[in-house]
Design a protein around this motif. Structure first.
Motif, PDB file in Angstrom:
ATOM      1  N   SER A 221       0.802  -1.216   0.000  1.00  0.00           N
ATOM      2  CA  SER A 221       0.000   0.000   0.000  1.00  0.00           C
ATOM      3  C   SER A 221       0.835   1.265   0.000  1.00  0.00           C
ATOM      4  CB  SER A 221      -0.929   0.006   1.217  1.00  0.00           C
ATOM      5  OG  SER A 221      -0.176   0.023   2.416  1.00  0.00           O
TER       6      SER A 221
ATOM      7  N   GLU B 162      -3.515  -8.259  -9.663  1.00  0.00           N
ATOM      8  CA  GLU B 162      -4.028  -6.965  -9.224  1.00  0.00           C
ATOM      9  C   GLU B 162      -3.823  -6.761  -7.726  1.00  0.00           C
ATOM     10  OE1 GLU B 162      -8.584  -7.242  -7.966  1.00  0.00           O
ATOM     11  OE2 GLU B 162      -8.343  -7.406 -10.136  1.00  0.00           O
ATOM     12  N   ARG B 163      -3.826  -5.498  -7.296  1.00  0.00           N
ATOM     13  CA  ARG B 163      -3.742  -5.088  -5.896  1.00  0.00           C
ATOM     14  C   ARG B 163      -2.366  -5.334  -5.269  1.00  0.00           C
ATOM     15  NH1 ARG B 163      -9.444  -6.849  -2.965  1.00  0.00           N
ATOM     16  NH2 ARG B 163     -10.846  -6.058  -4.550  1.00  0.00           N
ATOM     17  N   GLN B 164      -1.317  -5.367  -6.064  1.00  0.00           N
ATOM     18  CA  GLN B 164       0.000  -5.619  -5.482  1.00  0.00           C
ATOM     19  C   GLN B 164       0.770  -4.335  -5.171  1.00  0.00           C
ATOM     20  OE1 GLN B 164       1.890  -8.485  -8.107  1.00  0.00           O
ATOM     21  NE2 GLN B 164       0.921 -10.185  -7.030  1.00  0.00           N
TER      22      GLN B 164
ATOM     23  N   GLY C 278      -3.874  -1.212  -7.470  1.00  0.00           N
ATOM     24  CA  GLY C 278      -5.149  -1.225  -6.775  1.00  0.00           C
ATOM     25  C   GLY C 278      -5.079  -1.843  -5.403  1.00  0.00           C
ATOM     26  N   TYR C 279      -3.950  -1.698  -4.747  1.00  0.00           N
ATOM     27  CA  TYR C 279      -3.837  -2.207  -3.375  1.00  0.00           C
ATOM     28  C   TYR C 279      -4.847  -1.485  -2.491  1.00  0.00           C
ATOM     29  CZ  TYR C 279      -1.471  -4.033   0.807  1.00  0.00           C
ATOM     30  OH  TYR C 279      -1.160  -4.678   1.968  1.00  0.00           O
ATOM     31  N   THR C 280      -5.692  -2.242  -1.796  1.00  0.00           N
ATOM     32  CA  THR C 280      -6.741  -1.651  -0.976  1.00  0.00           C
ATOM     33  C   THR C 280      -6.280  -1.537   0.468  1.00  0.00           C
ATOM     34  OG1 THR C 280      -8.434  -2.596  -2.408  1.00  0.00           O
ATOM     35  CG2 THR C 280      -9.142  -1.845  -0.247  1.00  0.00           C
TER      36      THR C 280
ATOM     37  N   ASN D  37      -9.857   0.708   2.182  1.00  0.00           N
ATOM     38  CA  ASN D  37     -10.710   1.107   1.048  1.00  0.00           C
ATOM     39  C   ASN D  37     -10.325   2.446   0.433  1.00  0.00           C
ATOM     40  OD1 ASN D  37     -12.402  -1.199   1.184  1.00  0.00           O
ATOM     41  ND2 ASN D  37     -13.488  -0.298   2.902  1.00  0.00           N
TER      42      ASN D  37
ATOM     43  N   THR E 258      -7.592   2.973  -1.641  1.00  0.00           N
ATOM     44  CA  THR E 258      -6.834   2.855  -2.883  1.00  0.00           C
ATOM     45  C   THR E 258      -7.335   1.660  -3.672  1.00  0.00           C
ATOM     46  OG1 THR E 258      -4.869   3.770  -1.820  1.00  0.00           O
ATOM     47  CG2 THR E 258      -4.540   2.618  -3.887  1.00  0.00           C
ATOM     48  N   ASN E 259      -7.835   1.903  -4.859  1.00  0.00           N
ATOM     49  CA  ASN E 259      -8.305   0.807  -5.698  1.00  0.00           C
ATOM     50  C   ASN E 259      -7.857   0.940  -7.154  1.00  0.00           C
ATOM     51  OD1 ASN E 259     -10.104  -1.000  -4.071  1.00  0.00           O
ATOM     52  ND2 ASN E 259     -11.148   0.934  -3.674  1.00  0.00           N
TER      53      ASN E 259
ATOM     54  N   SER F 210      -5.615  -4.383 -13.033  1.00  0.00           N
ATOM     55  CA  SER F 210      -5.684  -3.726 -11.731  1.00  0.00           C
ATOM     56  C   SER F 210      -7.104  -3.869 -11.186  1.00  0.00           C
ATOM     57  CB  SER F 210      -5.283  -2.258 -11.853  1.00  0.00           C
ATOM     58  OG  SER F 210      -3.936  -2.130 -12.286  1.00  0.00           O
ATOM     59  N   ARG F 211      -7.310  -3.374  -9.979  1.00  0.00           N
ATOM     60  CA  ARG F 211      -8.664  -3.420  -9.419  1.00  0.00           C
ATOM     61  C   ARG F 211      -9.571  -2.475 -10.199  1.00  0.00           C
ATOM     62  NH1 ARG F 211     -13.041  -5.785  -7.416  1.00  0.00           N
ATOM     63  NH2 ARG F 211     -14.156  -4.505  -5.896  1.00  0.00           N
TER      64      ARG F 211
END
Length: 212
Positions: free
Chosen positions: A10, A55-57, A81-83, A86, A88-89, A109-110
């Protein structure tokens, strides 16, 4: 050209408050990706094939209000898109009108691109494989110009909420839920010469007020 920027987690997010000019070429694009993506820049995390990109890395790029003169040309943004609570997407979050994204890709990505109360220019890009939305546009002061983009195999191709983009000469293909979803009482988008192929749900899902 040819620069590779990798992030993980993140905290790996690039915030732009001044100016970013990332100008690659067709032969040597610039990559913003996960450190688990060994396809560009080699095995940066030194784990061989133990991990794979998804995604989300990492946290993506954020262009803040007041940022000016931004250009992304022949750029690839991947696996973002690391969350974190909530917050950051996205692969790209655009909060400034002074940005042009062209000849680039945002993928896997997310949420590919989020535009909030801004009017950037997007031309000739491929937005694909993003599990939530390819492009999400929100805010009553959002009037972005989008031309000649390809939105393929996303959750929703494009989501418009209380915004008024101009969307022309796009190709929407294989988006799972709908090619375009429009919501909110303040939405007034303009569409012309767009093509739709094999999109799930409703091709265009209009949930906003409409003047006739």
């Amino acid at each position: 050209p040819g620069t590779v920027v990798k992030g993980t987690g993140s905290t790996a997010r690039l915030d732009v408050s001044g100016t970013l000019i990332a100008q690659g070429t067709a032969e040597a694009p610039i990559f913003f990706t996960s450190d688990e993506d060994d396809s560009v820049g080699g095995d940066s995390n030194n784990d061989g094939s133990f991990t794979t990109p998804a995604e989300r890395q990492w946290g993506g790029l954020r262009f803040l209000q007041g940022s000016t003169g931004n250009l992304l040309d022949h750029v690839s943004v991947r696996y973002a898109g690391y969350t974190y609570f909530n917050s950051t997407n996205y692969g790209l979050l655009i909060l400034t009108s002074s940005l042009t994204l062209q000849n680039s890709e945002v993928r896997d990505s997310r949420l590919g691109i989020q535009i909030s109360n801004a009017s950037p220019t997007l031309v000739g890009n491929t937005i694909e494989g993003n599990s939530s939305h390819g492009i999400a546009i929100g805010g009553s002061t959002s009037y972005p110009s989008l031309t000649d983009n390809f939105l393929n195999n996303n959750g929703f191709g494009m989501n418009i909420e209380d915004a008024s983009p101009t969307v022309s000469n796009h190709q929407f293909s294989g988006n799972q839920n709908a090619a375009i979803r429009v919501t909110g009482g303040l939405s007034s988008p303009e569409f012309s010469s767009n093509q739709f192929t094999d999109n799930g749900g409703n091709g265009v899902n209009w949930q906003a007020a409409m003047a006739v």
